[in-house]
Scaffold this active site. Structure first.
Site, PDB file in Angstrom:
ATOM      1  N   SER A 157       7.778   2.783   5.646  1.00 25.33           N
ATOM      2  CA  SER A 157       7.067   2.532   4.354  1.00 25.33           C
ATOM      3  C   SER A 157       7.528   2.600   3.022  1.00 25.33           C
ATOM      4  O   SER A 157       8.552   4.220   3.686  1.00 25.33           O
ATOM      5  CB  SER A 157       5.759   2.787   5.064  1.00 25.33           C
ATOM      6  OG  SER A 157       4.748   2.671   3.758  1.00 25.33           O
ATOM      7  N   TYR A 170      -0.663   8.565   6.629  1.00 28.25           N
ATOM      8  CA  TYR A 170       0.401   7.841   7.085  1.00 28.25           C
ATOM      9  C   TYR A 170       2.022   8.240   6.414  1.00 28.25           C
ATOM     10  O   TYR A 170       2.644   7.666   6.785  1.00 28.25           O
ATOM     11  CB  TYR A 170      -0.696   6.672   6.309  1.00 28.25           C
ATOM     12  CG  TYR A 170      -0.098   5.179   6.782  1.00 28.25           C
ATOM     13  CD1 TYR A 170       0.855   4.795   8.119  1.00 28.25           C
ATOM     14  CD2 TYR A 170       0.777   4.514   5.324  1.00 28.25           C
ATOM     15  CE1 TYR A 170       1.568   3.562   7.696  1.00 28.25           C
ATOM     16  CE2 TYR A 170       0.827   2.775   5.158  1.00 28.25           C
ATOM     17  CZ  TYR A 170       1.110   2.822   6.864  1.00 28.25           C
ATOM     18  OH  TYR A 170       2.448   1.278   6.746  1.00 28.25           O
TER      19      TYR A 170
END
Ligand code: NAD
Length: 277
Positions: A157, A170
């Site tokens: 990501s 995350y």
């Protein structure tokens, strides 16, 4: 080189691809595109019922698409999933580690300060992203090592390059996925076969279930301050669509990227290149 071979690079006929989290928003698009290119596809998902709903009514040939109940955090269940894939298709060419994500309880905000994030919430997100990539890579990677060839594609990501506000677990989880991608690429090429490649994509900001509540207001649907800030820092001035990922995914799985391993490719409309000025 025979230039006619170029046309075959993106013909996946006879190639088998397993996609963890394959029933998710991004996984579904990826599965559809690989199927359209002729691949045999195994959709490995925690929610097989959902996978069946998504794929079994879409006119897919059951000889080329199978849904498999899988938990990427359980090595035994993942090994059973590999057995199912091998029994069905005979071999495995590619693994996409798509299962991953954040959790609201590991996200800071007015109701959750960083100091109060429960350790188990942080661990849940770290495990889902890192171990959820490591375990299928062990199970499927071992099979690829025996075959002497294969491709693994991880899903990292934007927050792996520089952490994003509010989502510490995350961000750390995806940074570890990018790091592991490099480690595994080197390990498999050096110790087993240079014909085993490992890469990752790093999607930028897509409006999906995972981040909708952060980027748009639940009641009005208007962009939040965070959503506006992202658009303001994206030279292409839009969120991405799941389709935006497909070209890079197909390239990284195909012989077109035969000399590419250990990379993390941003698909972000220029977000990571923009200094903000
Ligand atoms: P999603 O939540 O729509 O899909 C995730 C899928 O994984 C679901 O079908 C879920 O059932 C499955 N899953 C969850 N836990 C599992 C487990 N333990 N074992 C097997 N399957 C499990 O998410 P998405 O938006 O499609 O994201 C897919 C991947 O892309 C994730 O790794 C996510 O972190 C990453 N990503 C998403 C975005 C985005 O904007 N959506 C951006 C960057 C990266």
């Amino acid at each position: 080189m025979n230039l006619h071979d170029l046309q075959k690079w993106y013909d996946f006929t006879g190639r088998t691809v397993a996609v963890t989290g394959g029933a998710g928003m991004l996984g579904t698009e990826i599965v559809r595109s690989l199927y359209a290119l002729g691949a045999n596809v195994a959709v490995l998902d925690l929610h097989k019922d959902h996978a069946d709903e998504v794929f079994m009514q879409g006119g897919f040939d059951p000889d080329r698409l199978v849904t498999v109940s899988a938990n990427v955090l359980d090595a035994g269940v993942t090994a059973d999933a590999l057995d199912t894939v091998l029994a069905k298709f005979g071999h495995i060419d590619c693994l996409i580690n798509g299962a991953g994500g954040n959790h609201p309880k590991a996200t800071t905000g007015p109701e959750m300060s960083f100091f109060d994030i429960p350790a188990e919430s942080f661990k849940f997100v770290m495990d889902l992203n890192l171990l959820g990539t490591v375990i299928p890579s062990q199970v499927f990677g071992k099979q690829m090592a025996e075959q002497g060839r294969g491709v693994i594609l991880n899903v990292s990501s934007m927050n792996a390059f520089r952490p994003l506000t509010r989502i510490p677990a995350y961000s750390a989880g995806k940074a570890s996925v990018s790091n592991f991608t490099q480690w595994l690429a080197v390990h498999l090429a050096v110790e087993y076969s240079p014909k085993i490649r490992v890469n990752a994509i790093a999607p930028g900001f897509l409006l999906t279930n995972q981040n909708r509540f952060l980027l748009t207001d639940e009641s009005t649907g208007e962009l939040t301050d965070r959503g506006n800030s992202i658009i303001g820092h994206t030279p292409m001035a839009r969120f991405g669509n799941p389709e935006d990922l497909l070209g890079t995914v197909i390239w990284l799985l195909s012989p077109a990227s035969a000399f590419v391993t250990g990379t993390v490719v941003p698909i972000d409309g220029g977000f990571s290149a923009f200094s903000g000025v």
